[in-house]
Scaffold this motif. Structure first.
Motif, mmCIF file in Angstrom:
data_model
loop_
_atom_site.group_PDB
_atom_site.id
_atom_site.type_symbol
_atom_site.label_atom_id
_atom_site.label_comp_id
_atom_site.label_asym_id
_atom_site.label_seq_id
_atom_site.Cartn_x
_atom_site.Cartn_y
_atom_site.Cartn_z
ATOM 1 N N HIS A 22 21.065 -72.209 -64.564
ATOM 2 C CA HIS A 22 19.949 -72.915 -63.893
ATOM 3 C C HIS A 22 18.770 -72.906 -64.714
ATOM 4 N N LEU A 23 18.665 -71.688 -65.350
ATOM 5 C CA LEU A 23 17.550 -71.631 -66.432
ATOM 6 C C LEU A 23 17.518 -72.838 -67.490
ATOM 7 N N ASP A 24 18.868 -73.020 -68.138
ATOM 8 C CA ASP A 24 19.036 -74.145 -68.893
ATOM 9 C C ASP A 24 18.556 -75.407 -68.357
ATOM 10 N N GLY A 25 18.906 -75.581 -67.273
ATOM 11 C CA GLY A 25 18.367 -77.016 -66.247
ATOM 12 C C GLY A 25 16.700 -76.925 -66.288
ATOM 13 N N LEU A 26 16.235 -75.717 -65.881
ATOM 14 C CA LEU A 26 14.837 -75.826 -65.878
ATOM 15 C C LEU A 26 14.237 -76.138 -67.193
ATOM 16 N N ALA A 27 14.515 -75.695 -68.212
ATOM 17 C CA ALA A 27 14.305 -75.808 -69.628
ATOM 18 C C ALA A 27 14.257 -77.440 -69.855
ATOM 19 N N ASP A 28 15.468 -77.793 -69.618
ATOM 20 C CA ASP A 28 15.733 -79.524 -69.952
ATOM 21 C C ASP A 28 14.888 -80.204 -68.901
ATOM 22 N N GLU A 31 14.219 -93.681 -68.309
ATOM 23 C CA GLU A 31 15.112 -93.818 -69.015
ATOM 24 C C GLU A 31 14.947 -92.916 -70.475
ATOM 25 N N LYS A 32 13.755 -92.872 -70.837
ATOM 26 C CA LYS A 32 13.568 -91.827 -71.899
ATOM 27 C C LYS A 32 13.751 -90.392 -71.318
ATOM 28 N N ARG A 33 13.283 -90.059 -70.188
ATOM 29 C CA ARG A 33 13.196 -88.480 -69.557
ATOM 30 C C ARG A 33 14.829 -88.315 -69.319
ATOM 31 N N LEU A 34 15.620 -89.343 -69.038
ATOM 32 C CA LEU A 34 16.892 -88.899 -68.759
ATOM 33 C C LEU A 34 17.648 -88.732 -70.176
ATOM 34 N N GLU A 35 17.201 -89.486 -71.200
ATOM 35 C CA GLU A 35 17.863 -89.372 -72.543
ATOM 36 C C GLU A 35 17.442 -87.833 -73.146
ATOM 37 N N ILE A 36 16.143 -87.385 -72.832
ATOM 38 C CA ILE A 36 15.480 -86.206 -73.315
ATOM 39 C C ILE A 36 16.351 -84.981 -72.710
ATOM 40 N N MET A 37 16.565 -85.203 -71.305
ATOM 41 C CA MET A 37 17.263 -84.021 -70.537
ATOM 42 C C MET A 37 18.591 -84.201 -70.988
ATOM 43 N N GLY A 38 19.203 -84.860 -71.562
ATOM 44 C CA GLY A 38 20.765 -84.820 -71.871
ATOM 45 C C GLY A 38 20.685 -84.131 -73.377
ATOM 46 N N ASP A 39 19.593 -84.141 -74.041
ATOM 47 C CA ASP A 39 19.569 -83.442 -75.345
ATOM 48 C C ASP A 39 19.772 -81.797 -75.472
ATOM 49 N N PRO A 40 20.759 -81.308 -75.895
ATOM 50 C CA PRO A 40 21.139 -79.889 -75.955
ATOM 51 C C PRO A 40 20.062 -79.017 -76.512
ATOM 52 N N ARG A 41 18.975 -79.534 -77.158
ATOM 53 C CA ARG A 41 18.265 -78.434 -78.007
ATOM 54 C C ARG A 41 16.789 -78.626 -76.797
ATOM 55 N N ILE A 42 16.292 -77.471 -77.040
ATOM 56 C CA ILE A 42 15.225 -77.066 -76.091
ATOM 57 C C ILE A 42 13.735 -77.507 -77.179
ATOM 58 N N GLY A 45 14.397 -91.055 -60.662
ATOM 59 C CA GLY A 45 15.365 -92.031 -60.041
ATOM 60 C C GLY A 45 16.443 -91.435 -59.107
ATOM 61 N N GLY A 46 16.740 -90.127 -59.301
ATOM 62 C CA GLY A 46 17.576 -89.406 -58.635
ATOM 63 C C GLY A 46 17.938 -87.938 -58.932
ATOM 64 N N VAL A 47 19.070 -87.505 -58.831
ATOM 65 C CA VAL A 47 19.109 -86.137 -59.396
ATOM 66 C C VAL A 47 20.261 -86.029 -60.694
ATOM 67 N N THR A 48 20.152 -85.029 -61.194
ATOM 68 C CA THR A 48 21.175 -84.565 -62.486
ATOM 69 C C THR A 48 21.425 -83.009 -62.233
ATOM 70 N N GLY A 49 22.493 -82.671 -62.958
ATOM 71 C CA GLY A 49 22.859 -81.382 -63.079
ATOM 72 C C GLY A 49 21.703 -80.680 -63.501
ATOM 73 N N ASP A 50 20.906 -80.796 -64.615
ATOM 74 C CA ASP A 50 19.769 -79.935 -64.998
ATOM 75 C C ASP A 50 18.771 -79.911 -63.646
ATOM 76 N N LEU A 51 18.311 -80.947 -62.993
ATOM 77 C CA LEU A 51 17.509 -81.018 -61.935
ATOM 78 C C LEU A 51 17.989 -79.851 -60.849
ATOM 79 N N PHE A 52 19.257 -79.942 -60.653
ATOM 80 C CA PHE A 52 19.603 -78.900 -59.730
ATOM 81 C C PHE A 52 19.513 -77.713 -60.174
#
Length: 256
Positions: free
Chosen positions: A84-90, A102-113, A230-237
């Motif tokens: 969950h902390l990983d999701g919070l950071a992303d 769209e760019k926010r979702l792309e950044i969220m998918g980046d494994p780097r913090i 525009g909705g939810v993702t695993g990171d937002l959960f």
């Protein structure tokens, strides 16, 4: 049926904890629905370990409440594997980029913090330790146990009531393979049972505060996710679980 419930719980352990389950399990729609339905039970397991740790430290040592709060937070992180902390950071990196959706979702998918993710992560961990330490000083062990359960009831409600932000993301994958109606009903049943238990052990006021905090935060967070992503993702959960647990610890500090 007991075997099916066991399979759902084992799937929940595989996906949402670091507890090893070295077994190939079925992942049909029925089993994945049970996996999410078992999230409050997983929260009960986590909460039991935390409450037992608090009791042990209180009864057998003279350590300060700050150290107990630190232990509780570290145990929670260890049990979930920091998922969950990983999701919070992303989520923090994506939101504070101030880019389009769209760019926010792309950044969220980046494994780097990034810098914002690091800052929010540190604030969340330190803040949760301090708030938990102050709350534990006055709260009963039952309330320590209840918080992880409530956060996962909220997670189940959020998952089953909000569309995925990405058609090919992990959230979309699971939403397409679960029965949302059953999960919403299950969330309500768990909520009623848990609040009844809190009323019987503590009082109506405590149950009311926890219910209001959970429902209001769920409604606001859902609206925020829809507006900004525009909705939810695993990171937002993951971000939701961390955020609502901090909120519930804070409510114990100020209202209980």
């Amino acid at each position: 049926m007991n075997r099916q419930l066991g399979t759902g719980f084992l799937l929940a352990l595989q996906f949402f904890s670091v507890i090893p389950v070295k077994k190939q399990l079925p992942m049909e729609k029925f089993h994945l629905t049970l996996m999410f339905a078992m999230l409050p039970v997983l929260g009960l397991l986590f909460g039991s370990v935390m409450a037992a740790s608090v009791w042990l430290l209180r009864e057998t040592t003279d350590v300060s409440s700050l150290l107990i709060g630190f232990a509780v937070v570290v145990i929670g992180i260890a049990l979930s594997g920091g998922l969950h902390l990983d999701g919070l950071a992303d989520t923090a990196d994506a939101y504070f980029s101030y880019q389009d959706r769209e760019k926010r979702l792309e950044i969220m998918g980046d494994p780097r913090i990034g810098a914002f993710g690091t800052m929010v992560l540190l604030l969340a961990i330190v803040g949760k330790i301090i708030i938990a330490a102050e709350s534990i000083h006055a709260a009963s062990l039952v309330l320590v146990l209840v918080i992880p359960v409530l956060s996962r009831i909220g997670l189940m409600a959020l998952f089953s009531s909000t569309s995925s932000a990405k058609p090919n993301g992990l959230a979309a994958f699971f939403q397409q393979r679960t029965d949302q109606r059953i999960l919403r009903l299950t969330a309500m049943v768990f909520m009623v049972i848990l609040l009844a238990a809190v009323i019987s052990i503590a009082n109506v006021w405590v149950a009311f505060v926890l219910l209001v905090m959970l429902l209001v935060s769920l409604w606001l967070y859902r609206a925020w996710c829809l507006k900004n992503f525009g909705g939810v993702t695993g990171d937002l959960f993951g971000a939701y679980v961390e955020g609502v647990e901090i909120l519930l610890w804070t409510s114990l500090l100020f209202f209980v």
